[in-house]
Design a protein around this motif. Structure first.
Motif, mmCIF file in Angstrom:
data_model
loop_
_atom_site.group_PDB
_atom_site.id
_atom_site.type_symbol
_atom_site.label_atom_id
_atom_site.label_comp_id
_atom_site.label_asym_id
_atom_site.label_seq_id
_atom_site.Cartn_x
_atom_site.Cartn_y
_atom_site.Cartn_z
ATOM 1 N N VAL A 1 -4.696 -7.757 25.633
ATOM 2 C CA VAL A 1 -4.342 -7.774 23.588
ATOM 3 C C VAL A 1 -3.551 -7.618 23.297
ATOM 4 N N THR A 2 -3.397 -8.461 21.974
ATOM 5 C CA THR A 2 -2.390 -8.821 20.788
ATOM 6 C C THR A 2 -2.775 -8.590 19.582
ATOM 7 N N GLY A 3 -1.700 -8.646 18.321
ATOM 8 C CA GLY A 3 -2.924 -8.586 17.015
ATOM 9 C C GLY A 3 -2.793 -7.307 16.434
ATOM 10 N N PRO A 4 -3.261 -7.364 14.910
ATOM 11 C CA PRO A 4 -2.811 -6.631 14.379
ATOM 12 C C PRO A 4 -3.755 -5.577 14.679
ATOM 13 N N GLN A 5 -5.048 -5.526 15.683
ATOM 14 C CA GLN A 5 -6.078 -4.421 16.320
ATOM 15 C C GLN A 5 -5.289 -3.988 17.436
ATOM 16 N N PHE A 6 -4.179 -4.515 18.015
ATOM 17 C CA PHE A 6 -3.472 -4.198 19.477
ATOM 18 C C PHE A 6 -3.927 -2.290 19.430
ATOM 19 N N ARG A 7 -3.528 -1.783 18.634
ATOM 20 C CA ARG A 7 -3.527 -0.382 19.289
ATOM 21 C C ARG A 7 -4.859 0.231 18.981
ATOM 22 N N THR A 8 -5.436 0.001 18.922
ATOM 23 C CA THR A 8 -7.580 0.767 18.119
ATOM 24 C C THR A 8 -7.348 0.013 19.871
ATOM 25 N N LEU A 9 -7.465 -1.381 19.892
ATOM 26 C CA LEU A 9 -8.422 -1.714 21.151
ATOM 27 C C LEU A 9 -7.276 -1.283 22.510
ATOM 28 N N HIS A 10 -6.324 -1.384 21.947
ATOM 29 C CA HIS A 10 -5.479 -1.090 23.804
ATOM 30 C C HIS A 10 -6.193 0.254 24.099
ATOM 31 N N LEU A 11 -6.337 1.137 23.127
ATOM 32 C CA LEU A 11 -6.486 3.054 23.442
ATOM 33 C C LEU A 11 -7.762 2.510 23.880
ATOM 34 N N MET A 12 -9.285 1.627 22.907
ATOM 35 C CA MET A 12 -10.620 1.895 22.895
ATOM 36 C C MET A 12 -10.782 1.024 24.676
ATOM 37 N N PHE A 13 -10.053 -0.044 25.176
ATOM 38 C CA PHE A 13 -10.079 -0.435 26.470
ATOM 39 C C PHE A 13 -10.033 0.363 27.320
ATOM 40 N N GLU A 14 -8.808 1.165 27.308
ATOM 41 C CA GLU A 14 -8.194 1.593 28.669
ATOM 42 C C GLU A 14 -9.273 3.174 28.626
ATOM 43 N N GLU A 15 -10.043 3.793 27.584
ATOM 44 C CA GLU A 15 -11.096 4.217 27.721
ATOM 45 C C GLU A 15 -12.364 4.079 28.365
ATOM 46 N N GLN A 16 -12.602 2.952 27.698
ATOM 47 C CA GLN A 16 -13.671 2.064 28.574
ATOM 48 C C GLN A 16 -13.825 1.942 29.980
ATOM 49 N N TYR A 17 -12.669 1.156 30.364
ATOM 50 C CA TYR A 17 -12.529 0.735 32.126
ATOM 51 C C TYR A 17 -12.601 2.296 32.945
ATOM 52 N N THR A 18 -11.804 3.118 31.894
ATOM 53 C CA THR A 18 -11.330 4.563 32.619
ATOM 54 C C THR A 18 -12.763 5.299 32.843
ATOM 55 N N GLU A 19 -14.070 5.136 32.522
ATOM 56 C CA GLU A 19 -15.022 5.479 32.077
ATOM 57 C C GLU A 19 -15.495 4.780 33.323
ATOM 58 N N MET A 20 -15.805 3.313 33.608
ATOM 59 C CA MET A 20 -16.223 2.532 34.224
ATOM 60 C C MET A 20 -15.736 2.953 35.812
ATOM 61 N N ALA A 21 -14.400 2.821 35.764
ATOM 62 C CA ALA A 21 -13.927 2.867 37.110
ATOM 63 C C ALA A 21 -14.913 4.389 37.589
ATOM 64 N N THR A 22 -15.333 5.684 36.664
ATOM 65 C CA THR A 22 -15.046 7.065 37.656
ATOM 66 C C THR A 22 -17.485 5.941 37.711
ATOM 67 N N ALA A 23 -17.766 5.482 36.763
ATOM 68 C CA ALA A 23 -19.837 4.518 36.880
ATOM 69 C C ALA A 23 -19.700 4.133 38.256
ATOM 70 N N VAL A 24 -18.774 3.080 38.832
ATOM 71 C CA VAL A 24 -19.063 2.456 39.734
ATOM 72 C C VAL A 24 -18.627 3.157 41.062
ATOM 73 N N ASP A 25 -18.543 4.356 41.231
ATOM 74 C CA ASP A 25 -18.127 5.434 42.396
ATOM 75 C C ASP A 25 -19.734 5.495 42.360
ATOM 76 N N GLU A 26 -19.603 6.039 40.861
ATOM 77 C CA GLU A 26 -21.447 7.206 40.771
ATOM 78 C C GLU A 26 -22.362 6.546 41.500
ATOM 79 N N ILE A 27 -22.416 4.660 41.256
ATOM 80 C CA ILE A 27 -23.305 4.063 41.849
ATOM 81 C C ILE A 27 -23.491 3.762 42.582
ATOM 82 N N ALA A 28 -22.123 3.415 43.629
ATOM 83 C CA ALA A 28 -21.720 3.445 45.172
ATOM 84 C C ALA A 28 -22.778 4.362 45.584
#
Length: 156
Positions: A41-68
């Protein structure tokens, strides 16, 4: 392996696990897409999106384990390769997305797809009185609905 006797028929366990396998594939594919967008990601919302996306993929990393692990608890094999996931997922991947707004739109669509996958499986789990799978599905739906809402808010 010893016969599984958890009060859910073999056919129901297989159907629920099959649905959960699709959910696993969708979640893993969305995880990869979100992680990719976090990196690129780049642009004026970089920091907001960069951090938001990190929170989201971190949560999903745990979720895939729970689903499996739920699939395994039902006595079935959990898919775990890109090849298997690409056959099972309903998400379409796009290469070379560089626009932050387009990334956000694609993630909204991805989260909504995961919600629809959960909704397809939930009645099967409920009918089989599989409360553990139903609870997992309800939790995933709520999280992905909230995430889609938050991402949509960035587009307004």
């Amino acid at each position: 392996m010893e016969k599984i006797n958890i009060g859910i028929s073999d056919n129901d366990r297989e159907a629920i696990a099959g649905g959960l396998a699709s959910l696993l594939a969708d979640t893993y594919t969305l995880y990869l897409q979100t992680h990719n967008f976090h990196w690129n990601v780049t642009g004026p919302q970089f920091r907001t999106l960069h951090l938001m996306f990190e929170e989201q993929y971190t949560e999903m990393a745990t979720a895939v384990d729970e689903i499996a692990e739920r699939i395994r608890a039902l006595g079935m094999r959990a898919p775990g390769t890109y090849k298997e996931f690409s056959k099972l997922t309903k998400l379409e991947e796009r290469d070379n997305v560089t626009d932050a707004k387009e990334m956000t739109k694609l993630l909204v669509l991805g989260h909504e797809t995961v919600v629809r996958t959960c909704r397809q499986i939930l009645p099967v789990a409920q009918e089989a009185a599989d409360e553990a799978s139903a609870d997992l599905l309800v939790g995933r739906m709520a999280l992905h609905e909230k995430t889609a809402w938050m991402l949509r808010a960035l587009l307004e």
